[in-house]
Design an enzyme around this catalytic site. Structure first.
Site, mmCIF file in Angstrom:
data_model
loop_
_atom_site.group_PDB
_atom_site.id
_atom_site.type_symbol
_atom_site.label_atom_id
_atom_site.label_comp_id
_atom_site.label_asym_id
_atom_site.label_seq_id
_atom_site.Cartn_x
_atom_site.Cartn_y
_atom_site.Cartn_z
ATOM 1 N N LEU A 100 0.890 -1.004 -0.027
ATOM 2 C CA LEU A 100 0.120 -0.083 -0.087
ATOM 3 C C LEU A 100 0.889 1.365 -0.008
ATOM 4 C CD1 LEU A 100 -2.743 -0.876 2.484
ATOM 5 C CD2 LEU A 100 -3.141 -0.934 0.111
ATOM 6 N N ASP A 101 0.712 2.241 -0.612
ATOM 7 C CA ASP A 101 1.290 3.435 -0.600
ATOM 8 C C ASP A 101 1.358 4.182 0.615
ATOM 9 O OD1 ASP A 101 1.533 3.321 -3.405
ATOM 10 O OD2 ASP A 101 -0.165 4.531 -3.803
ATOM 11 N N TYR A 102 2.315 5.001 0.673
ATOM 12 C CA TYR A 102 2.668 5.489 2.187
ATOM 13 C C TYR A 102 1.444 6.445 2.459
ATOM 14 C CZ TYR A 102 5.554 8.780 4.949
ATOM 15 O OH TYR A 102 6.283 9.444 5.911
#
Ligand code: URA
Length: 239
Positions: A100-102
């Protein structure tokens, strides 16, 4: 049968790369024989010694985390940012199942079980990944249909998927859209919206297969139950 370096890594002794080094350095024995060949296959019934120590299979661990914003989905970070592994703080060598992105929040599974991870990630298993995106602008029916039928990102069309408009906020000029996909391409949801001219302002993964955020506040995690693990394994048996 599996490759010796994979077997060593899955025992939790060290990483696969380090295991390869140990093999080529002659520090690994199968039963009483030193092996230096990287392709060597093992069944798991052998006695495998690494640097003189007998390997035992590491106990598997499975976690479900409600990933908060501002945490990186990686085992380590060269910029010293907080990782999802820091949150769980397990003694085992666990790693996230996919990314999952930051700035993305929500359902993230972590484990030290490579097979479990492969089952969840393989698109053929058609395990739902449900995202809710807050986007800039008011999305139209025809744009939703484009997403449903597949849009081109990085030169390749995305597979058909479910898309539902949850609500629009006319005052703030935003829409909330839910997407159910089986693929897991890099920044897939953001790129899908980008391809039809929208920017994702917030992104949350609400469900992966049977796993939801029920009972987990942001940053909280729990262990999976043996029954939940068995359900995921049963997807593999269907093939
Ligand atoms: N798609 C994205 O764009 N970002 C995520 O974090 C997950 C899916």
């Amino acid at each position: 049968m599996e490759r010796l370096q994979k077997f060593i890594a899955e025992s939790g002794y060290t990483s696969r790369r380090k295991a390869e080094e140990l093999i080529t350095q002659g520090k690994v024995k199968i039963n009483d024989k030193v092996v230096t060949e990287l392709g060597t296959k093992v069944s798991g019934k052998e006695k495998i010694f690494v640097e003189g120590k007998l390997l035992t299979k590491e106990e598997k661990e499975y976690y479900l985390l409600n990933k908060p914003r501002g945490v990186i989905t990686s085992v380590s970070d060269n910029r010293n940012r907080k990782t999802v592994i820091d949150i769980i703080n397990s003694k085992k060598r666990i790693y996230p199942v996919g990314r999952l992105d930051y700035d993305t929040t929500g359902v993230l599974l972590l484990t030290n079980d490579g097979e479990f991870s492969n089952i969840l990630m393989h698109p053929n298993n058609k395990i739902d990944k449900v995202y809710v995106a807050k986007i800039n602008g008011i999305i139209k029916g025809e744009e939703i249909n484009k997403l449903k039928n597949g849009v081109e990102i990085d030169g390749l069309k995305t597979k058909k998927c479910k898309v539902k408009l949850k609500r629009t906020d006319l005052k703030n000029n935003t829409s909330y859209v839910s997407l159910t996909i089986h693929e897991g391409r890099n920044h897939q949801v953001k790129k899908m919206f980008e391809s039809i001219g929208f920017k994702v302002l917030k992104l949350k993964r609400e469900r992966v297969g049977i796993f939801t955020l029920k009972g987990l506040a942001s940053g909280e995690f729990r262990k999976l139950t043996p029954k939940e693990v068995a359900i995921i394994y049963s997807f593999n048996d269907n093939k």
